[in-house]
Design a protein around this motif. Structure first.
Motif, PDB file in Angstrom:
ATOM      1  N   VAL A 290      -6.027   7.740  -2.281  1.00 21.13           N
ATOM      2  CA  VAL A 290      -5.431   6.509  -2.457  1.00 21.13           C
ATOM      3  C   VAL A 290      -4.309   6.522  -3.638  1.00 21.13           C
ATOM      4  O   VAL A 290      -4.667   6.873  -4.485  1.00 21.13           O
ATOM      5  N   ALA A 291      -3.244   5.966  -3.226  1.00 24.92           N
ATOM      6  CA  ALA A 291      -2.301   5.836  -3.997  1.00 24.92           C
ATOM      7  C   ALA A 291      -1.796   4.242  -4.273  1.00 24.92           C
ATOM      8  O   ALA A 291      -1.861   3.764  -2.866  1.00 24.92           O
ATOM      9  N   ILE A 292      -1.129   3.810  -5.091  1.00 28.82           N
ATOM     10  CA  ILE A 292      -0.684   2.164  -5.144  1.00 28.82           C
ATOM     11  C   ILE A 292       0.654   2.315  -5.696  1.00 28.82           C
ATOM     12  O   ILE A 292       0.885   2.976  -6.841  1.00 28.82           O
ATOM     13  N   HIS A 293       1.448   1.347  -5.119  1.00 31.14           N
ATOM     14  CA  HIS A 293       2.910   1.053  -5.608  1.00 31.14           C
ATOM     15  C   HIS A 293       2.971  -0.354  -6.126  1.00 31.14           C
ATOM     16  O   HIS A 293       2.563  -1.247  -5.073  1.00 31.14           O
ATOM     17  N   SER A 294       3.219  -0.758  -7.268  1.00 27.94           N
ATOM     18  CA  SER A 294       2.955  -1.905  -7.806  1.00 27.94           C
ATOM     19  C   SER A 294       3.631  -2.152  -8.951  1.00 27.94           C
ATOM     20  O   SER A 294       4.468  -1.487  -9.328  1.00 27.94           O
ATOM     21  N   GLU A 295       3.717  -3.778  -9.473  1.00 27.33           N
ATOM     22  CA  GLU A 295       4.400  -3.918 -10.927  1.00 27.33           C
ATOM     23  C   GLU A 295       3.490  -3.751 -12.107  1.00 27.33           C
ATOM     24  O   GLU A 295       3.709  -4.174 -13.140  1.00 27.33           O
ATOM     25  N   MET A 296       2.240  -3.575 -11.637  1.00 27.23           N
ATOM     26  CA  MET A 296       1.239  -3.489 -12.888  1.00 27.23           C
ATOM     27  C   MET A 296       1.598  -2.189 -13.673  1.00 27.23           C
ATOM     28  O   MET A 296       1.759  -1.009 -13.454  1.00 27.23           O
ATOM     29  N   ASP A 297       0.872  -2.310 -14.815  1.00 22.75           N
ATOM     30  CA  ASP A 297       0.657  -1.066 -15.843  1.00 22.75           C
ATOM     31  C   ASP A 297      -0.023  -0.120 -15.305  1.00 22.75           C
ATOM     32  O   ASP A 297      -1.201  -0.275 -14.712  1.00 22.75           O
ATOM     33  N   GLN A 298       0.498   1.140 -15.377  1.00 26.24           N
ATOM     34  CA  GLN A 298      -0.393   2.248 -14.855  1.00 26.24           C
ATOM     35  C   GLN A 298      -1.645   2.347 -15.651  1.00 26.24           C
ATOM     36  O   GLN A 298      -2.636   2.894 -15.090  1.00 26.24           O
ATOM     37  N   GLY A 299      -1.570   2.215 -16.899  1.00 24.80           N
ATOM     38  CA  GLY A 299      -2.992   2.336 -17.696  1.00 24.80           C
ATOM     39  C   GLY A 299      -4.113   1.220 -16.972  1.00 24.80           C
ATOM     40  O   GLY A 299      -5.149   2.086 -17.008  1.00 24.80           O
TER      41      GLY A 299
END
Length: 437
Positions: A385-394
């Protein structure tokens, strides 16, 4: 072509590629897919929306009162009415529906005073940082005098109405539970463990105490607690029994299209209304597929379905049904409100792998919030699973999620493959569910 398999939104992208636009937050995002790939875009069926939400609501209420003359008993001016509605984490057009519902109520009960009507917003375990904003979301279009409150599962007063046969204590918001006449307003949507949502599920999850939520949702380990299933689903059955203990008089439910247009308005007895709405919702969102995909690109469906990680998990769960075990899932979710639940984040952060989460959660007392980590973990342990979002990667990494650029990660998954990969594009992953042919 199999039921529900439709092509949408293809435009010419970079050389040798097509670009598909998908809902993302309040807008869209383009995803590049090589022309050489076998691509199927899966989206809900097209259905004509109602011409007028207000008129359709009035017609549904009038029909319910004719079919069930006792659905609205004679009431005096001292009796109270409570209406449970969802908060803004659901796309239900509450601000449009509520004034029309109240107008109908006053036409049926001429002596009903505004101060005798309680509107309870079911915020449940959702983040409740700004109660004034949530109240305004409902009360902005209402005349003065109506009581509008936000229910918080941790702190709002509740009334104990008994225990279901499955052992769930039915603790319901005091303002709602003590009213003489009780109405629930909800949305009939596919749901990963309830089968389908409605006004009853909205009440039990949004206007109950923490203990009610936890015990009801602890029934999710049963294999029958899954999307699209009503009969034999223990979570759903438990909710229905709880509703009987509450004594709900009237259910008003709608079916929404992915673009939030109202397809159908229903009113009547809760179980009867649910079953009618489910037939429509299932025909809209249930998709038959003959073979699972190697790669799935899934949009949650935009705001509010992708407003936070807690909500977006539903899209990941349903999307996984269309992917072969060991396959790849790219989830597109803006996550503008971040994680969405501190209990979930604090719990998942303790572990280094999804497998550890699944093992630990099965061996501890059930805890709402932490259950999302289990549901995520169950998917993450079977798929890449991978996700693209505006959230901090950490922050994503602490949730065991990999941040990725959509086009780059798809190219990575396709690189070096001798076989022609089957790629599925899911336009409304939080509500679309898949049925093997």
């Amino acid at each position: 072509m199999a039921q529900g398999l439709l092509y949408v939104g293809k435009t010419q992208g970079a050389k040798g590629a097509m670009e598909i636009q998908l809902q993302y937050g309040d807008g869209t995002i383009g995803v590049q897919i090589p022309d050489s790939v076998d691509v199927t875009v899966l989206e809900p069926r097209k259905m004509k929306p109602v011409d007028s939400v207000g008129l359709s609501l009035k017609e549904a209420l009038d029909k319910a009162s004719k079919c069930h003359p006792d659905i609205l008993p004679a009431m005096n001016s001292k009796q109270t009415v409570a209406i449970a509605v969802p908060d803004d984490s659901r796309p239900l057009p509450v601000s449009e529906m509520l004034p029309n519902l109240l107008e109908w109520l006053h036409s049926q009960i001429p002596d009903l005073k505004a101060e005798r009507v309680r509107v309870v917003i079911g915020s449940g375990l959702h983040p409740n940082n700004d109660q004034e904003a949530i109240e305004y979301f409902v009360s902005a279009n209402l005349p003065e005098g109506y009581q509008v409150t936000v229910h918080d599962a941790f702190s709002s007063p509740t009334v104990n109405l008994g225990v279901t046969t499955k052992g769930t204590p039915v603790l319901i918001n005091e303002a709602f539970a003590t009213a003489d006449y009780k109405i629930v307003v909800g949305q009939i949507d596919p749901h990963q463990i309830v089968g389908f949502t409605d006004g009853v599920s909205g009440l039990i999850t949004g206007c109950s105490g923490e203990a009610t939520l936890e015990h009801n949702h602890s029934l999710m380990f049963d294999p029958a607690a899954k999307v699209g299933v009503l009969d034999g689903n223990p979570v759903r059955q438990d909710m229905n029994e709880a509703a009987q203990l509450v004594g709900i008089d009237l259910a008003v439910d709608v079916v929404l299209a992915p673009n939030k247009e109202v397809i159908e308005v229903l009113a009547g007895r809760p179980v009867e209304t649910l079953r009618k709405g489910v037939k429509i919702s299932a025909s809209l969102y249930g998709v038959k597929i003959d073979k699972k995909f190697d790669i799935v690109v899934a949009s949650c469906g935009g705001y509010p379905k992708d407003m936070c990680l807690y909500q977006a998990q539903k899209g990941l769960n349903l999307a996984s049904q269309a992917v072969r075990v060991g396959g790849h899932i790219l989830l597109l979710a803006a996550l503008t409100r971040g994680v969405g639940d501190d209990i979930y984040f604090d719990y998942v952060s303790q572990f280094t792998t999804p497998e550890e989460v699944v093992s630990d959660f099965r061996n501890q007392e059930f805890k709402m919030g932490a259950h999302k980590a289990f549901l995520f973990g169950r998917t993450l342990s079977k798929f890449d699973v991978a996700i693209h979002s505006e959230m901090d990667q950490g922050v994503l990494q602490k949730c065991h999620l990999r941040a990725a650029d959509p086009s780059k990660v798809i190219a990575e998954w396709l690189e070096g493959s001798a076989d022609k990969k089957k790629v599925g594009i899911i336009t409304s992953a939080n509500t679309t569910y898949f049925i093997d042919e």
